[in-house]
Design a protein around this motif. Structure first.
Motif, PDB file in Angstrom:
ATOM      1  N   SER A 199      -5.273  -2.847   4.947  1.00 20.09           N
ATOM      2  CA  SER A 199      -3.960  -3.734   4.951  1.00 20.09           C
ATOM      3  C   SER A 199      -2.726  -2.708   4.930  1.00 20.09           C
ATOM      4  CB  SER A 199      -3.857  -4.872   4.017  1.00 20.09           C
ATOM      5  OG  SER A 199      -4.893  -5.676   3.787  1.00 20.09           O
ATOM      6  N   ALA A 200      -2.804  -1.722   4.497  1.00 18.71           N
ATOM      7  CA  ALA A 200      -1.554  -0.751   4.340  1.00 18.71           C
ATOM      8  C   ALA A 200      -1.477  -0.094   5.530  1.00 18.71           C
ATOM      9  CB  ALA A 200      -1.770   0.228   3.012  1.00 18.71           C
ATOM     10  N   ALA A 201      -2.452  -0.092   6.245  1.00 15.08           N
ATOM     11  CA  ALA A 201      -2.454   0.997   7.421  1.00 15.08           C
ATOM     12  C   ALA A 201      -1.404   0.151   8.538  1.00 15.08           C
ATOM     13  CB  ALA A 201      -3.818   0.832   8.035  1.00 15.08           C
ATOM     14  N   ALA A 202      -1.114  -1.089   8.521  1.00 16.52           N
ATOM     15  CA  ALA A 202      -0.412  -1.803   9.192  1.00 16.52           C
ATOM     16  C   ALA A 202       1.158  -1.314   8.937  1.00 16.52           C
ATOM     17  CB  ALA A 202      -0.439  -3.370   9.235  1.00 16.52           C
ATOM     18  N   TYR A 203       1.365  -0.842   7.759  1.00 15.40           N
ATOM     19  CA  TYR A 203       2.825  -0.439   7.008  1.00 15.40           C
ATOM     20  C   TYR A 203       2.895   0.800   6.778  1.00 15.40           C
ATOM     21  CZ  TYR A 203       2.515  -5.555   6.802  1.00 15.40           C
ATOM     22  OH  TYR A 203       2.400  -7.138   7.043  1.00 15.40           O
ATOM     23  N   VAL A 213      -0.997  -1.291  -5.023  1.00 16.82           N
ATOM     24  CA  VAL A 213       0.292  -0.484  -4.652  1.00 16.82           C
ATOM     25  C   VAL A 213      -0.234   0.428  -3.960  1.00 16.82           C
ATOM     26  CG1 VAL A 213       2.302   0.850  -5.535  1.00 16.82           C
ATOM     27  CG2 VAL A 213       1.417  -1.085  -6.750  1.00 16.82           C
ATOM     28  N   VAL A 214      -0.316   0.264  -2.550  1.00 13.63           N
ATOM     29  CA  VAL A 214      -0.995   1.417  -1.720  1.00 13.63           C
ATOM     30  C   VAL A 214      -0.035   1.932  -0.523  1.00 13.63           C
ATOM     31  CG1 VAL A 214      -2.953   1.434   0.100  1.00 13.63           C
ATOM     32  CG2 VAL A 214      -2.937   0.096  -2.124  1.00 13.63           C
ATOM     33  N   GLY A 215      -0.146   3.268  -0.228  1.00 16.00           N
ATOM     34  CA  GLY A 215       0.667   3.890   0.833  1.00 16.00           C
ATOM     35  C   GLY A 215       2.164   3.872   0.823  1.00 16.00           C
ATOM     36  N   VAL A 260      -2.957   3.868  -4.876  1.00 15.59           N
ATOM     37  CA  VAL A 260      -3.679   4.291  -3.984  1.00 15.59           C
ATOM     38  C   VAL A 260      -2.987   4.968  -3.109  1.00 15.59           C
ATOM     39  CG1 VAL A 260      -5.937   4.384  -2.596  1.00 15.59           C
ATOM     40  CG2 VAL A 260      -5.754   3.153  -4.941  1.00 15.59           C
ATOM     41  N   GLY A 261      -3.085   6.067  -2.504  1.00 16.85           N
ATOM     42  CA  GLY A 261      -2.341   6.710  -1.357  1.00 16.85           C
ATOM     43  C   GLY A 261      -1.043   6.735  -1.140  1.00 16.85           C
ATOM     44  N   ASN A 262      -0.377   7.083  -2.483  1.00 14.93           N
ATOM     45  CA  ASN A 262       1.374   7.020  -2.363  1.00 14.93           C
ATOM     46  C   ASN A 262       1.731   8.701  -2.507  1.00 14.93           C
ATOM     47  OD1 ASN A 262       1.725   4.140  -2.998  1.00 14.93           O
ATOM     48  ND2 ASN A 262       0.105   4.483  -4.694  1.00 14.93           N
TER      49      ASN A 262
END
Length: 886
Positions: free
Chosen positions: A49-53, A524-526, A566-568
């Motif tokens: 989902s974070a890939a869209a933001y 809490v991602v990206g 993750v991925g922050n």
């Protein structure tokens, strides 16, 4: 704005391996042995989902291009560029970018070279307050390519608040736990006569007659405004035409006529069109099943008092569409019991609010559940005294609401809040908004519930006080968190702040289980956390740590669990990457940090465990203890004296000096520049040292009294220099021999009741006696409905002193009523004598609902009391302001 994403990009290579066994890293001696654990199942879907933001694209897409006066390459000044400052109570700390330009004296200017064509501009600026509060008014010249285009009318009426929540307009400086002057900024806009091409130089310059002691310019927002929107060919009624004939000049109150037009359009299934013009209203406009269309944010302006669109509650209004207009209130003080100073208030289902400019209101949009399927988009919300947007599930859930592509700046509380007060905020989207400089609490706050909610792609900047960039909290009596909350691809820039209620910093992302365990899934991602002044991620204990020197965790506290980080990216952090103060756990993977100030992890045995996954970089170190090196805090950062007589010392003003470090700080010389003098404050004098920062330790802070003695007419600019073992701190000083006027200034008589303690024989819930001396005519005291007469309201002035008159008011938009009132006085609060016998007093809206009662010559009392024995308008006594003058 910093967007250094290389470390973040490196960590993304690790995301594919999230299913691998993980290592549990114990954080304190004696904790559990390392163990393996699988990646939480929620992580994979959250990463997708974070890939869209992508965080590099975070924020709204406003119509304007913003130039920061202090940092933009297109800005040039011969004034003073104020250095970055993160400490509450300074002009920079409340500015976007934590910097601004200050102009002092004729010829000082700041100019902006346009990178693209524009025909309109909005300036974010600050002026000094007057000594007695209420603000000043001052002009400032606006030039285009060196020629004066107009003189802008600036004001600080809607700025400068004092004391602790909910604040006052009465100037004073006191303890660091909130009694700090703040909220300095306001906005002014101007529409040029023609479109200015790229390369045009637009300048703000202090010229003759521009008489404020100083001006501060933060940002300039330039845009190209299109032609006014015309009335649609069908389906709308022009309110300025017969039979409504609404005045669009602003000269008369059009509340009734405009409401009639809206009601008729609703009944007929039509919309109302408000052509270009100014519409003055004095009461909320009720809307349901209707469209309200203006000619554009720069053309259709609603102003006056109680500037509000009101939705029905339980059931909510439905099929409401309000768009393309501006709403300018006149709210200069926060009063939570005043419910008619919110631009949009109530329930709105299957509705849309778009392209509305909201300024100088208490709140921009307050949605009260039940409400569903509402879209808020294209809003510009500025300079409110409370929240920007609050989805308050008070009377029912708030669901399927989209808050998207809005710009919010200088809100007095949360920028955007999801408050599951009695029900849940669920399946709500808060995406691609820009939230700058919230004055109290968080840029975005999620309080309770959260099931299915998404906070994504937002640009959050410059938290001011008591808050984080994103606060995820079980607090304010909210219903328990449940379901999954996704926090994805947001960019948090200079978020978090020193919290003087705890005496340590608040993180950019804050988890706070204040009133219960938080065990629902939070991803809490990206996200990118850039230049945080304190921690990146903070887990606050419900039993808050007391003082910066703490090394012993509270023995109890609610816990936080099921958090996946993750991925922050964390780039530039003042203290810690993780500030672990609550019991619980979090899973962390593919999160990179650089520029870490003190240590990767703060942990003092609270019982918190980080489960570390692949790809983490830059935060392996740990510590127990807040920073020993921390800059001295002095406030207010700028102190201004007015109407000083040449050769005579002015009345003193206080400056507070606070230690923010976890160790004691030695104080050196406290030195004013020429024209100013300093003396010990009799209540909180400074010694040779300050204790380590602690909430209950008054020896951790002190005060000095500063005065100004001018040697000649005009403005004197100086400074107060404070030496310490934590380095040198400087406070700006300005002295002016002219009165700087405004509602405060030095001329109007002082209202003795503003600093009095008010009590009453009874009070209706939410309408206490203190409402009658809060300086806000929109709030009021009301005795308990139906209680026996008489009902009394008593002011304790603190000492016996002369009094000349009593002034009583009611809200200016109330209808005529007569109250029967007697005025009594007492020196001891026990024995009262009649000063003015009982008589009928008419509160007439044509006279601003104000009644003046002269007192007998020679009246000197400590206590003044009004005794009410009748009210033709209500079965209770009612007073908005109880004013007493000498």
């Amino acid at each position: 704005m910093i967007r250094t994403l290389a470390p973040h990009q490196r960590t993304l290579a690790y995301l594919a391996g999230l299913g691998a066994p993980l290592l549990v890293i114990p954080l304190t001696a004696g904790s559990a042995a390392a163990a393996s654990a699988p990646a939480p199942s929620a992580v994979t879907s959250a990463v997708a989902s974070a890939a869209a933001y992508p965080s590099a694209l975070a924020g709204a897409s406003p119509a304007f291009t913003e130039y920061n006066a202090a940092t933009s390459p297109n800005a040039h000044t011969n004034g003073a560029v104020l250095a970055p400052d993160y400490q509450y109570g300074s002009l920079q700390a409340e500015a976007t970018g934590r910097q601004a330009v200050q102009l002092v004296g004729q010829g000082k200017h700041v100019s902006f070279t346009l990178a693209k064509a524009a025909n309109a501009v909005d300036f974010h600026y600050a002026l000094p307050d007057s000594l007695e509060g209420g603000g000043i008014n001052a002009p400032l010249d606006l030039l285009v390519d060196g020629k004066v285009a107009t003189s802008l009318s600036l004001t600080s009426e809607f700025s400068w608040l004092y004391g602790t929540y909910p604040y006052t307009n009465t100037p004073f400086v006191a303890q660091p736990d909130g009694e700090v002057p703040h909220d300095y900024y306001n906005d002014v806009r101007y529409h040029f006569a023609s479109t200015l091409p790229a390369g045009t130089v637009v300048t703000l310059r202090v010229d003759a007659g521009d008489d404020a002691p100083w001006y501060v310019v933060n940002t300039a927002d330039f845009e190209t405004v299109g032609a006014p929107i015309a009335e649609p060919a069908s389906g709308y009624v022009d309110v300025t035409q017969a039979p409504y004939n609404v005045d669009d000049t602003g000269a008369t109150d059009v509340t009734a006529a405009l409401q009639n037009a809206i009601d008729a359009a609703s009944a007929a299934g039509e919309g109302v069109y408000l052509p270009q013009g100014t519409y003055t209203i004095s009461a909320p406009l009720n809307v349901n099943n209707v469209k309200v269309l203006g000619a554009g944010e720069w053309y259709t302006v609603l102003t006056g008092s109680n500037v509000e669109f009101n939705g029905q509650q339980n059931p909510a209004s439905t099929n409401v569409d309000v768009s393309n207009l501006s709403m300018f209130g006149n709210v200069d003080q926060r009063e939570d019991s005043d419910t008619e100073v919110t631009a949009f208030n109530g329930g709105f289902s299957h509705s849309r609010i778009s392209n509305v400019w909201i300024q100088n209101e208490k709140v921009g949009v307050w949605i009260t559940g039940p409400s569903t399927d509402l879209t808020l988009t294209g809003l510009r919300i500025q300079d409110t005294t409370a929240d920007g947007v609050n989805l308050d599930a008070y009377g029912g859930p708030v669901t399927d609401t989209t808050v998207s592509n809005n710009f919010l700046r200088n809100t007095g509380d949360d920028g955007i809040a999801l408050w599951s007060q009695n029900y849940g905020d669920t399946d709500d989207l808060v995406v691609h908004n820009t939230v700058d400089t919230p004055g109290l609490a968080n840029n975005i706050g999620v309080y309770g519930a959260g099931a299915g909610d998404v906070v994504a792609g937002n640009l959050l900047q410059d938290t001011v006080q008591f808050g984080a960039g994103i606060g995820i909290e079980q607090r304010f009596d909210s219903v328990p968190m449940s379901g999954t909350l996704n926090v994805l691809g947001n960019e948090l820039v200079r978020t978090g702040q020193f919290d003087p209620g705890n005496d340590y910093g608040a993180g950019s992302v804050l988890f706070y289980p204040s009133q219960g365990d938080m065990d629902s899934t939070v991803n809490v991602v990206g996200n990118a956390i850039l230049d945080s002044p304190y921690a990146a991620f903070q887990f606050q204990n419900s039993n808050t740590y007391s003082g910066a020197a703490v090394t012993t965790a509270p023995t109890t506290g609610y816990s936080v669990s099921n958090v996946n980080i993750v991925g922050n990216l964390v780039h530039g952090v003042g203290t810690f990457v993780f500030q672990d103060q609550a019991p619980g756990s979090a899973y962390v993977a593919a999160t990179a940090a650089d520029g870490v100030g003190d240590a990767g992890v703060f942990s003092c045995g609270a019982g918190f465990t980080l489960t570390r996954g692949p790809g983490d970089l830059g935060f392996d170190s740990s510590t127990c203890g807040m920073p020993a090196a921390s800059p001295l805090w002095a406030y207010p950062g700028t102190t201004t004296f007015e109407a000083a007589a040449v050769g005579q010392a002015s009345p003193v003003q206080r400056v507070a000096i606070v230690n923010t470090a976890s160790v004691a700080t030695t104080l050196g010389a406290i030195t004013p520049s020429a024209g100013f003098s300093v003396a010990p404050d009799p209540q909180h004098p400074c010694g040779t040292s300050l204790d380590a920062a602690a909430v209950t330790d008054t020896a951790a802070w002190c005060m000095v009294d500063v005065s100004f003695t001018p040697s000649a007419d005009g403005v004197t600019q100086g400074s107060l220099t404070i030496a310490s073992s934590q380095g040198t701190k400087t406070v700006a000083l300005f002295g002016d021999t002219d009165p700087i006027g405004g509602d405060g200034g030095v001329a109007p008589p002082a209202d003795l009741a503003l600093t009095a303690t008010l009590s009453s024989s009874s009070a209706l819930q939410y309408f206490p006696a203190s409402n009658a001396n809060d300086g806000n005519n929109g709030s009021y005291w009301e005795s308990q409905d139906g209680d026996a007469w008489p009902q009394t309201l008593t002011a304790d002035l603190g000492a016996v002193q002369p009094e000349g008159s009593v002034v009583l008011t009611l809200p200016s938009n109330w209808g005529t009523r007569v109250q029967t009132i007697e005025v009594l006085g007492s020196t001891d609060g026990t024995t009262y004598s009649t000063l003015v016998p009982s008589a009928d007093y008419t509160f007439d809206p044509s006279l601003q609902n104000t009644v003046t009662i002269p007192l007998p010559a020679g009246t000197q009392d400590r206590y003044l009391q009004i005794s009410v024995t009748g009210n033709t308008g209500w079965d209770a006594a009612q007073i908005s302001e109880f004013e007493i003058f000498g």
